[in-house]
Write a protein that holds these residues in place. Sequence first.
Motif, PDB file in Angstrom:
ATOM      1  N   SER A  13     142.452  24.163  65.880  1.00 39.18           N
ATOM      2  CA  SER A  13     143.096  23.532  67.056  1.00 39.18           C
ATOM      3  C   SER A  13     144.755  23.791  67.286  1.00 39.18           C
ATOM      4  O   SER A  13     145.093  23.948  68.297  1.00 39.18           O
ATOM      5  CB  SER A  13     143.010  22.010  67.173  1.00 39.18           C
ATOM      6  N   GLY A  14     145.345  24.028  66.116  1.00 40.15           N
ATOM      7  CA  GLY A  14     146.596  24.226  65.917  1.00 40.15           C
ATOM      8  C   GLY A  14     147.496  22.900  65.881  1.00 40.15           C
ATOM      9  O   GLY A  14     148.619  23.004  65.870  1.00 40.15           O
ATOM     10  N   GLU A  15     146.771  21.905  66.263  1.00 43.40           N
ATOM     11  CA  GLU A  15     147.426  20.665  66.368  1.00 43.40           C
ATOM     12  C   GLU A  15     148.616  20.292  65.183  1.00 43.40           C
ATOM     13  O   GLU A  15     149.596  19.728  65.347  1.00 43.40           O
ATOM     14  CB  GLU A  15     146.519  19.233  66.740  1.00 43.40           C
ATOM     15  N   CYS A  16     148.080  20.354  64.000  1.00 41.85           N
ATOM     16  CA  CYS A  16     149.047  20.267  62.666  1.00 41.85           C
ATOM     17  C   CYS A  16     150.100  21.070  63.029  1.00 41.85           C
ATOM     18  O   CYS A  16     151.081  20.541  62.465  1.00 41.85           O
ATOM     19  CB  CYS A  16     148.003  20.524  61.695  1.00 41.85           C
ATOM     20  N   ILE A  47     151.357  12.643  57.337  1.00 40.55           N
ATOM     21  CA  ILE A  47     150.073  11.551  57.427  1.00 40.55           C
ATOM     22  C   ILE A  47     149.699  11.502  58.968  1.00 40.55           C
ATOM     23  O   ILE A  47     148.415  11.397  59.209  1.00 40.55           O
ATOM     24  CB  ILE A  47     150.720  10.342  56.938  1.00 40.55           C
ATOM     25  N   VAL A  48     150.693  11.539  59.966  1.00 36.39           N
ATOM     26  CA  VAL A  48     150.378  11.405  61.215  1.00 36.39           C
ATOM     27  C   VAL A  48     149.456  12.495  61.856  1.00 36.39           C
ATOM     28  O   VAL A  48     148.532  12.529  62.247  1.00 36.39           O
ATOM     29  CB  VAL A  48     151.550  10.957  62.286  1.00 36.39           C
ATOM     30  N   ALA A  49     149.946  13.830  61.077  1.00 30.74           N
ATOM     31  CA  ALA A  49     149.202  14.990  61.594  1.00 30.74           C
ATOM     32  C   ALA A  49     147.613  15.106  60.842  1.00 30.74           C
ATOM     33  O   ALA A  49     146.756  15.246  61.737  1.00 30.74           O
ATOM     34  CB  ALA A  49     149.728  16.177  61.084  1.00 30.74           C
ATOM     35  N   ALA A  50     147.762  14.387  59.837  1.00 28.56           N
ATOM     36  CA  ALA A  50     146.234  14.203  59.156  1.00 28.56           C
ATOM     37  C   ALA A  50     145.280  13.453  59.914  1.00 28.56           C
ATOM     38  O   ALA A  50     144.242  13.730  60.161  1.00 28.56           O
ATOM     39  CB  ALA A  50     146.378  13.921  57.760  1.00 28.56           C
ATOM     40  N   GLU A  51     145.995  12.343  60.341  1.00 27.26           N
ATOM     41  CA  GLU A  51     145.387  11.207  61.186  1.00 27.26           C
ATOM     42  C   GLU A  51     144.609  11.835  62.635  1.00 27.26           C
ATOM     43  O   GLU A  51     143.802  11.378  63.042  1.00 27.26           O
ATOM     44  CB  GLU A  51     146.123   9.832  61.327  1.00 27.26           C
ATOM     45  N   ILE A  58     142.470  17.519  57.191  1.00 27.52           N
ATOM     46  CA  ILE A  58     143.512  17.605  56.400  1.00 27.52           C
ATOM     47  C   ILE A  58     143.253  16.604  55.539  1.00 27.52           C
ATOM     48  O   ILE A  58     143.283  15.288  55.698  1.00 27.52           O
ATOM     49  CB  ILE A  58     144.885  17.383  57.356  1.00 27.52           C
ATOM     50  N   LYS A  59     143.326  16.918  54.055  1.00 29.19           N
ATOM     51  CA  LYS A  59     143.232  15.917  52.967  1.00 29.19           C
ATOM     52  C   LYS A  59     144.757  15.594  52.402  1.00 29.19           C
ATOM     53  O   LYS A  59     145.516  16.488  52.013  1.00 29.19           O
ATOM     54  CB  LYS A  59     142.387  16.434  51.995  1.00 29.19           C
ATOM     55  N   ILE A  60     144.940  14.471  52.261  1.00 28.78           N
ATOM     56  CA  ILE A  60     146.055  13.929  51.591  1.00 28.78           C
ATOM     57  C   ILE A  60     146.142  12.990  50.604  1.00 28.78           C
ATOM     58  O   ILE A  60     145.032  12.297  50.381  1.00 28.78           O
ATOM     59  CB  ILE A  60     147.136  13.072  52.654  1.00 28.78           C
ATOM     60  N   THR A  61     146.739  13.618  49.237  1.00 27.61           N
ATOM     61  CA  THR A  61     146.657  12.598  48.059  1.00 27.61           C
ATOM     62  C   THR A  61     148.071  12.243  47.894  1.00 27.61           C
ATOM     63  O   THR A  61     148.980  12.901  47.675  1.00 27.61           O
ATOM     64  CB  THR A  61     146.014  13.496  46.900  1.00 27.61           C
ATOM     65  N   PRO A  62     148.064  10.909  47.864  1.00 25.11           N
ATOM     66  CA  PRO A  62     149.646  10.229  47.709  1.00 25.11           C
ATOM     67  C   PRO A  62     150.055  10.814  46.353  1.00 25.11           C
ATOM     68  O   PRO A  62     149.194  10.895  45.351  1.00 25.11           O
ATOM     69  CB  PRO A  62     149.399   8.941  47.994  1.00 25.11           C
ATOM     70  N   ALA A  63     151.475  10.825  46.357  1.00 30.31           N
ATOM     71  CA  ALA A  63     152.061  10.879  44.946  1.00 30.31           C
ATOM     72  C   ALA A  63     151.779   9.685  44.172  1.00 30.31           C
ATOM     73  O   ALA A  63     151.770   8.845  44.607  1.00 30.31           O
ATOM     74  CB  ALA A  63     153.475  11.141  45.056  1.00 30.31           C
TER      75      ALA A  63
END
Length: 64
Positions: A13-16, A47-51, A58-63
């Motif tokens: 989609s290109g939204e990120c 984080i907003v882009a992932a949501e 989009i997968k996020i792993t916090p530090a």
Amino acid sequence: MSVSVNREECYGSGECAYRVPDVFTVVDDYGEVIPGREPTEEDSRVIVAAEACPSQAIKITPAS
Ligand code: SF4
């Protein structure tokens, strides 16, 4: 934090890339993290882009 895009879930989609163009790009119709641009600190834009990713690719792993 680490961030990655699962190509099997992304539908390009290109939204990120629209939301955070300094971190994400679209290559061959898939969203990607630009090499070397993965945020080292927590980045609320990512984080907003992932949501907001319509396919939750989009997968996020916090530090730790
Ligand atoms: S927002 Fe999600 S579906 Fe759209 S290009 Fe980015 S990762 Fe792919």
